[in-house]
Design a protein around this motif. Structure first.
Motif, PDB file in Angstrom:
ATOM      1  N   CYS A 195      -7.045  -4.205  -7.009  1.00 29.29           N
ATOM      2  CA  CYS A 195      -6.703  -3.115  -5.731  1.00 29.29           C
ATOM      3  C   CYS A 195      -7.827  -3.725  -4.826  1.00 29.29           C
ATOM      4  N   GLU A 196      -7.621  -3.091  -3.646  1.00 29.05           N
ATOM      5  CA  GLU A 196      -8.723  -3.388  -2.559  1.00 29.05           C
ATOM      6  C   GLU A 196     -10.072  -2.498  -2.622  1.00 29.05           C
ATOM      7  N   PRO A 197     -11.090  -2.648  -2.024  1.00 29.32           N
ATOM      8  CA  PRO A 197     -12.011  -2.172  -2.271  1.00 29.32           C
ATOM      9  C   PRO A 197     -12.053  -0.500  -2.039  1.00 29.32           C
TER      10      PRO A 197
ATOM     11  N   LEU B 240      -4.631   4.187  -6.776  1.00 30.81           N
ATOM     12  CA  LEU B 240      -4.966   2.846  -6.439  1.00 30.81           C
ATOM     13  C   LEU B 240      -4.059   2.483  -5.150  1.00 30.81           C
ATOM     14  N   THR B 241      -4.769   2.828  -4.238  1.00 28.20           N
ATOM     15  CA  THR B 241      -3.936   2.920  -2.937  1.00 28.20           C
ATOM     16  C   THR B 241      -3.320   1.530  -2.263  1.00 28.20           C
ATOM     17  N   GLY B 242      -4.158   0.606  -2.345  1.00 25.62           N
ATOM     18  CA  GLY B 242      -3.687  -0.596  -1.717  1.00 25.62           C
ATOM     19  C   GLY B 242      -4.055  -2.004  -2.627  1.00 25.62           C
TER      20      GLY B 242
ATOM     21  N   VAL C 178     -10.373   8.923   0.295  1.00 25.01           N
ATOM     22  CA  VAL C 178     -10.371   9.682   1.321  1.00 25.01           C
ATOM     23  C   VAL C 178     -10.664   9.045   2.714  1.00 25.01           C
ATOM     24  N   GLY C 179      -9.863   8.735   3.701  1.00 24.01           N
ATOM     25  CA  GLY C 179     -10.050   8.100   4.844  1.00 24.01           C
ATOM     26  C   GLY C 179      -9.855   8.966   5.996  1.00 24.01           C
ATOM     27  N   ASN C 180      -8.430   9.173   6.541  1.00 24.54           N
ATOM     28  CA  ASN C 180      -8.197   9.943   7.468  1.00 24.54           C
ATOM     29  C   ASN C 180      -7.551  11.180   6.860  1.00 24.54           C
ATOM     30  N   ALA C 181      -7.627  11.199   5.428  1.00 28.38           N
ATOM     31  CA  ALA C 181      -7.339  12.471   4.808  1.00 28.38           C
ATOM     32  C   ALA C 181      -5.866  12.783   4.873  1.00 28.38           C
ATOM     33  N   GLY C 182      -4.916  11.796   5.051  1.00 26.80           N
ATOM     34  CA  GLY C 182      -3.602  12.450   4.801  1.00 26.80           C
ATOM     35  C   GLY C 182      -3.127  12.244   3.651  1.00 26.80           C
ATOM     36  N   ASN C 183      -3.597  11.187   2.919  1.00 30.01           N
ATOM     37  CA  ASN C 183      -2.927  11.192   1.408  1.00 30.01           C
ATOM     38  C   ASN C 183      -3.223  12.330   0.561  1.00 30.01           C
ATOM     39  N   ILE C 184      -4.522  12.715   0.757  1.00 35.54           N
ATOM     40  CA  ILE C 184      -4.975  13.957  -0.211  1.00 35.54           C
ATOM     41  C   ILE C 184      -4.281  15.013   0.184  1.00 35.54           C
TER      42      ILE C 184
ATOM     43  N   SER D 267       0.760  -1.249   0.283  1.00 40.31           N
ATOM     44  CA  SER D 267      -0.045   0.032   0.216  1.00 40.31           C
ATOM     45  C   SER D 267       0.937   1.224  -0.086  1.00 40.31           C
ATOM     46  N   PHE D 268      -0.078   2.394  -0.161  1.00 33.52           N
ATOM     47  CA  PHE D 268       0.979   3.765  -0.331  1.00 33.52           C
ATOM     48  C   PHE D 268       1.414   4.215   0.993  1.00 33.52           C
ATOM     49  N   LYS D 269       1.112   3.425   2.251  1.00 31.27           N
ATOM     50  CA  LYS D 269       1.584   3.663   3.536  1.00 31.27           C
ATOM     51  C   LYS D 269       3.002   3.829   3.574  1.00 31.27           C
ATOM     52  N   ASP D 270       3.708   2.820   2.881  1.00 35.09           N
ATOM     53  CA  ASP D 270       5.123   2.726   2.888  1.00 35.09           C
ATOM     54  C   ASP D 270       5.803   3.867   2.510  1.00 35.09           C
TER      55      ASP D 270
ATOM     56  N   THR E 254     -13.143  -1.269   4.543  1.00 33.14           N
ATOM     57  CA  THR E 254     -12.696  -1.261   5.834  1.00 33.14           C
ATOM     58  C   THR E 254     -11.532  -0.285   6.080  1.00 33.14           C
ATOM     59  N   ALA E 255     -10.667  -0.047   4.988  1.00 29.60           N
ATOM     60  CA  ALA E 255      -9.483   0.735   4.942  1.00 29.60           C
ATOM     61  C   ALA E 255     -10.050   2.247   5.306  1.00 29.60           C
ATOM     62  N   ILE E 256     -11.145   2.586   4.911  1.00 28.64           N
ATOM     63  CA  ILE E 256     -11.607   4.108   4.806  1.00 28.64           C
ATOM     64  C   ILE E 256     -12.735   4.079   5.700  1.00 28.64           C
ATOM     65  N   ARG E 257     -12.901   3.222   6.758  1.00 31.99           N
ATOM     66  CA  ARG E 257     -14.181   3.310   7.686  1.00 31.99           C
ATOM     67  C   ARG E 257     -13.448   4.231   8.760  1.00 31.99           C
TER      68      ARG E 257
ATOM     69  N   ALA F  91      -2.713   3.647  15.383  1.00 30.93           N
ATOM     70  CA  ALA F  91      -3.895   3.028  15.174  1.00 30.93           C
ATOM     71  C   ALA F  91      -4.059   2.888  13.672  1.00 30.93           C
ATOM     72  N   SER F  92      -4.682   1.810  13.089  1.00 34.25           N
ATOM     73  CA  SER F  92      -5.016   1.533  11.981  1.00 34.25           C
ATOM     74  C   SER F  92      -6.185   0.958  11.652  1.00 34.25           C
ATOM     75  N   THR F  93      -6.668   0.933  10.308  1.00 30.76           N
ATOM     76  CA  THR F  93      -7.900   0.205   9.528  1.00 30.76           C
ATOM     77  C   THR F  93      -6.851  -1.033   8.962  1.00 30.76           C
ATOM     78  N   GLY F  94      -5.546  -1.264   9.234  1.00 31.13           N
ATOM     79  CA  GLY F  94      -4.908  -2.293   8.420  1.00 31.13           C
ATOM     80  C   GLY F  94      -3.674  -2.055   7.873  1.00 31.13           C
ATOM     81  N   ASN F  95      -3.711  -1.089   6.791  1.00 35.04           N
ATOM     82  CA  ASN F  95      -2.359  -0.886   5.894  1.00 35.04           C
ATOM     83  C   ASN F  95      -1.413  -0.314   6.764  1.00 35.04           C
ATOM     84  N   THR F  96      -1.609   0.791   7.595  1.00 31.00           N
ATOM     85  CA  THR F  96      -0.751   1.598   8.310  1.00 31.00           C
ATOM     86  C   THR F  96      -0.246   0.691   9.449  1.00 31.00           C
ATOM     87  N   SER F  97      -0.644  -0.366   9.923  1.00 25.84           N
ATOM     88  CA  SER F  97      -0.124  -1.353  10.635  1.00 25.84           C
ATOM     89  C   SER F  97       0.866  -2.162  10.157  1.00 25.84           C
TER      90      SER F  97
HETATM   91  C1  AN7 Z   1      -6.160   1.237   0.986  1.00 25.56           C
HETATM   92  O1  AN7 Z   1      -4.298   2.128   7.570  1.00 25.56           O
HETATM   93  O2  AN7 Z   1      -6.056   4.729   7.446  1.00 25.56           O
HETATM   94  O3  AN7 Z   1      -7.059   9.228   3.631  1.00 25.56           O
HETATM   95  O4  AN7 Z   1      -5.052   2.914   9.233  1.00 25.56           O
HETATM   96  O5  AN7 Z   1      -5.513   1.748   3.577  1.00 25.56           O
HETATM   97  O6  AN7 Z   1      -4.583   8.997   3.925  1.00 25.56           O
HETATM   98  O7  AN7 Z   1      -6.426   7.925   5.431  1.00 25.56           O
HETATM   99  C2  AN7 Z   1      -5.659   3.456   5.592  1.00 25.56           C
HETATM  100  C3  AN7 Z   1      -6.111   4.300   4.911  1.00 25.56           C
HETATM  101  C4  AN7 Z   1      -6.958   4.663   1.363  1.00 25.56           C
HETATM  102  C5  AN7 Z   1      -7.217   6.468   2.886  1.00 25.56           C
HETATM  103  N1  AN7 Z   1      -6.964   3.495   0.719  1.00 25.56           N
HETATM  104  O8  AN7 Z   1      -6.094   7.011   3.145  1.00 25.56           O
HETATM  105  C6  AN7 Z   1      -4.866   2.882   7.826  1.00 25.56           C
HETATM  106  C7  AN7 Z   1      -5.469   3.869   7.172  1.00 25.56           C
HETATM  107  C8  AN7 Z   1      -6.455   2.534   1.459  1.00 25.56           C
HETATM  108  C9  AN7 Z   1      -6.184   2.857   2.805  1.00 25.56           C
HETATM  109  C10 AN7 Z   1      -6.840   5.133   2.507  1.00 25.56           C
HETATM  110  C11 AN7 Z   1      -6.324   4.131   3.460  1.00 25.56           C
HETATM  111  P1  AN7 Z   1      -5.972   8.414   3.970  1.00 25.56           P
END
Ligand code: AN7
Length: 362
Positions: A297-299, A327-329, A197-203, A70-73, A250-253, A94-100
């Motif tokens: 990619c993941e959902p 395609l983030t993951g 957009v999940g936690n909005a760090g990537n945007i 994933s992009f978290k790397d 779940t990654a952006i829950r 804390a993580s929805t999975g990829n950060t962990s």
């Molecule tokens: C595949 O891993 O927040 O808007 O804890 O895993 O920067 O949060 C993951 C987020 C998009 C959203 N796509 O990015 C976590 C986590 C994938 C992700 C996002 C995540 P942000």
């Protein structure tokens, strides 16, 4: 000793983009050679969506090709490198999975301990298995990501453990390099940048990268930043914290994005939008990308392409433009979703040739 650098072997994004990152010659770089991910022209998808008729081009930036998928790397190589430079012995997120998964991998590489807090029961299996194998201390809480993030912030303030969620500014620094790669590949910034957009760090990070390259005169404009949340977790769109976010992605829950204000800033300064897509739209895009472009990619990642489809319907895409979808993951992280939504039925038969030909309808 082999000198990779002399041989021109790619050595990760810190080495590649040193001059734009907060490192010095003595910074101990912790890398798994992340970054340099494929930017793939998606002509089949363009046709399916009807973008070809508008003379528009669509490119997919496959961040699933990163070392932990994933992009978290990108952010984690920077965050763990700076933690190591500062003498840290442990990191937490804390993580929805990829950060962990990323935190655990880079901590392993750096010889540090990683603590990860996850929402119990809402992590794709592949991500959990990664954190387990990389040797993280995994704590599953009866709560969601937003609560987990509050707890790890509290813990990192009280104990000598470095927080590596995207509220850590080094995460954003690393992640902005995705924008550099896109601009270099296309020769300029794209017209539109679609991103989940999940936690909005990537945007936030991509926008920072685009702004920096524009300021340096390397590009001629900013892309319109087109961010997409999952409908039932769309806090920014609705303008309020969502207490019980739900989505198959779940990654952006995430119901209380940490970089909320920065995401709005990216939207407003670039003339873009932040909107949402439904689970049905996410699944449709998830399948379209795999079946037409050969990319799983993941959902959550499919929210970017679902966003293109929605933006086109809303008349927000102009003719003769190009766009990049992040395609983030990697879809392999979540085989349960792939099997469930593929609609594929595995045909079973004996090992006899005639039986096999029969099920093949030959
Ligand atoms: C595949 O891993 O927040 O808007 O804890 O895993 O920067 O949060 C993951 C987020 C998009 C959203 N796509 O990015 C976590 C986590 C994938 C992700 C996002 C995540 P942000």
């Amino acid at each position: 000793m082999i000198n990779f650098e002399q041989k021109g072997h790619y050595q990760g994004l810190i080495n590649r983009y040193k001059e734009y990152l907060p490192v010095t010659d003595t910074t101990p770089i912790v890398t798994l050679n992340e970054g340099n991910t494929p930017l793939i022209k998606a002509d089949n998808l363009a046709k399916k969506i009807g973008l070809d008729e508008m003379n528009c081009e669509i490119y997919l930036k496959f961040e699933g090709a990163n070392p932990t998928g994933s992009f978290k790397d990108r952010g984690m190589t920077m965050a763990v490198t700076k933690a190591k430079e500062a003498g840290a012995k442990a990191v937490i997120c804390a993580s929805t999975g990829n950060t962990s998964a990323a935190a655990a991998a880079y901590a392993a590489k750096a010889g540090m301990k990683a603590y990860v807090l996850i929402p119990d029961g809402y992590i794709a299996l592949g991500k959990l298995s990664q954190a387990m194998m990389y040797g993280a201390e995994i704590i599953a809480i009866k709560g969601n990501f937003d609560e987990a993030l509050e707890r790890v912030i509290e813990i990192s303030e009280k104990y000598p453990i470095t927080l590596v969620n995207s509220v850590n500014p080094y995460r954003i620094e690393g992640q902005k390099t995705g924008a550099f790669e896109i601009c270099e590949a296309l020769g300029d910034a794209p017209d539109y940048h679609f991103i989940p957009v999940g936690n909005a760090g990537n945007i936030t990070a991509y926008f920072k990268g685009y702004e920096e390259f524009l300021a340096l005169g390397k590009t001629s404009h900013l892309p319109k930043m087109m961010g997409f949340e999952a409908e039932v977790a769309a806090a920014i769109v609705k303008g309020e914290r969502i207490m019980k976010p739900e989505t198959i992605a779940t990654a952006i829950r995430i119901g209380n994005p940490a970089s909320w204000k920065q995401a709005e800033n990216a939207r407003d300064k670039s003339g873009g939008i932040i909107n949402y897509v439904t689970d049905e739209e996410i699944v449709e895009a998830y399948k379209l990308i795999a079946a037409n472009e050969g990319i799983l990619c993941e959902p959550a990642s499919a929210a970017s392409v679902a966003g293109v489809i929605k933006a086109k319907k809303l008349g927000l895409i102009e003719e003769n433009k190009n766009m990049v979808c992040i395609l983030t993951g990697n879809g392999l992280k979540d085989p349960d979703s792939a099997i469930k939504y593929s609609g594929c039925e595995v045909k079973k038969t004996s090992a006899e040739l005639n039986d096999i030909l029969k099920v093949m309808d030959l």
